[in-house]
Design a protein around this motif. Sequence first.
Motif, short mmCIF file in Angstrom:
data_model
loop_
_atom_site.label_atom_id
_atom_site.label_comp_id
_atom_site.label_asym_id
_atom_site.label_seq_id
_atom_site.Cartn_x
_atom_site.Cartn_y
_atom_site.Cartn_z
N ALA A 1 41.99 36.01 41.56
CA ALA A 1 41.77 37.45 41.64
C ALA A 1 40.32 37.78 42.00
O ALA A 1 40.04 38.77 42.69
N ARG A 2 39.39 36.96 41.55
CA ARG A 2 37.97 37.22 41.82
C ARG A 2 37.56 36.84 43.23
O ARG A 2 36.81 37.56 43.89
N VAL B 1 49.09 36.60 37.76
CA VAL B 1 48.20 36.91 38.86
C VAL B 1 48.05 38.42 39.02
O VAL B 1 46.95 38.93 39.26
N GLU B 2 49.16 39.13 38.90
CA GLU B 2 49.10 40.59 39.00
C GLU B 2 48.20 41.18 37.92
O GLU B 2 47.40 42.08 38.18
N ALA B 3 48.32 40.67 36.70
CA ALA B 3 47.49 41.15 35.60
C ALA B 3 46.02 40.85 35.86
O ALA B 3 45.14 41.69 35.59
N ALA B 4 45.73 39.67 36.39
CA ALA B 4 44.34 39.32 36.71
C ALA B 4 43.78 40.23 37.79
O ALA B 4 42.62 40.65 37.73
N CYS B 5 44.60 40.56 38.78
CA CYS B 5 44.16 41.47 39.83
C CYS B 5 43.85 42.85 39.26
O CYS B 5 42.86 43.48 39.62
N GLU B 6 44.68 43.31 38.34
CA GLU B 6 44.44 44.61 37.71
C GLU B 6 43.11 44.61 36.96
O GLU B 6 42.36 45.59 37.01
N HIS C 1 40.50 43.00 37.68
CA HIS C 1 39.39 42.97 38.63
C HIS C 1 39.47 44.07 39.67
O HIS C 1 38.75 44.05 40.67
N GLY C 2 40.34 45.05 39.44
CA GLY C 2 40.42 46.20 40.33
C GLY C 2 40.96 45.88 41.71
O GLY C 2 40.59 46.54 42.69
N ARG C 3 41.86 44.90 41.79
CA ARG C 3 42.45 44.52 43.07
C ARG C 3 43.93 44.86 43.09
O ARG C 3 44.60 44.81 42.06
N ASP C 4 44.41 45.16 44.27
CA ASP C 4 45.82 45.45 44.47
C ASP C 4 46.51 44.13 44.80
O ASP C 4 46.27 43.54 45.85
N VAL C 5 47.39 43.67 43.90
CA VAL C 5 48.04 42.39 44.11
C VAL C 5 48.87 42.39 45.40
O VAL C 5 49.09 41.34 46.01
N ALA C 6 49.32 43.57 45.83
CA ALA C 6 50.10 43.66 47.06
C ALA C 6 49.28 43.28 48.28
O ALA C 6 49.84 42.95 49.33
N GLN C 7 47.96 43.32 48.14
CA GLN C 7 47.08 42.95 49.25
C GLN C 7 46.74 41.46 49.24
O GLN C 7 46.02 40.98 50.12
N MET C 8 47.24 40.73 48.24
CA MET C 8 47.01 39.29 48.15
C MET C 8 48.23 38.53 48.65
O MET C 8 49.37 38.89 48.31
N ARG C 9 48.02 37.51 49.42
CA ARG C 9 49.12 36.62 49.78
C ARG C 9 49.50 35.80 48.56
O ARG C 9 48.63 35.26 47.87
N ARG C 10 50.80 35.70 48.29
CA ARG C 10 51.28 34.93 47.15
C ARG C 10 52.24 33.87 47.68
O ARG C 10 53.33 34.18 48.14
N SER C 11 51.77 32.62 47.63
CA SER C 11 52.43 31.53 48.35
C SER C 11 53.04 30.52 47.38
O SER C 11 52.38 30.03 46.46
#
Length: 294
Positions: free
Chosen positions: A180-181, A213-218, A220-230
């Motif tokens: 997330a960081r 991962v979604e919780a970690a993104c939250e 750090h103020g990130r939108d998990v939808a903008q992260m590739r999840r492989s």
Amino acid sequence: MRLGALVLQTRPWQDFSKVSRQIEAFGFDVLYVADHLTHPSVPGRWLADGWTILAAAATITDRLELGPLVSSAAFRTPVPLARAAATVNDISGGRVVLGLGAGTLHDAAADRGKAVPFGRLSARFAETAEALAALWEGAPEWHGSEVGFSGLQTLPLPPGTKRPFLLVAAHGPRGFDLAARYGDGWSTFGGPEIGGQSAAEYWSTLRQQAAGVEAACERHGRDVAQMRRSLLLGFGAVRPGDDVQGYVDAAERARDAGFDELVLPWTDGKPGDVFWAETATFEQAVSAIRSRLG
């Protein structure tokens, strides 16, 4: 759903180059290779250097993204790793996916000639991700307890190019926070805990990881939808082999679990082996998954 193929680079280049072109022709989005010095899954076999063979593959493909799944922080240090990734990214016209993971105890011992506690590898992994971020921002030095750099007078990237896409491999809370960081994406094969799990337990574990991962993104103020999840398939209870419908079903389950990329191990070994499948199966699976999931 994005589709990747993981090819163990045990083949001489003449054969690997044909596979690379084939994977691109079949419609895969990304070609991944391993990044190990040694591994118990390939005893007595050749294993080419990951970054070198990716540079060669970049010259014979046009569309495929290319990367290690994953580059090993157990023996890769930040400056040489960043230089290799940026070089292949330049050669390929910006198609590199820099997968980054902690690496294995086997690689650490092969590199140093002695055993290394896993805790140190974990710390080294976290510091490598942080050091790469600092390096690409132009820092001339950065220091951690396990890795660092100083006196860097050269540019971190070729002029006019962007840094490589960073895909962070993680299976637990500390790794999720790292992804997330610093990551543009997150990768998992399920982690050590999937050994012995049923298919239902395997998918439950993956859903829990995706939620982590979604919780970690939250945080750090990130939108998990903008992260590739492989998701790298094949190391748990779900191994479709030659079953095209099995690949389609796995892609649907992966999507429902929160993943937008499914990576399939390319055929390896001989009929009956864990990762054996007819080459035509992959072409049919890609077509079927595209038809069903887009």
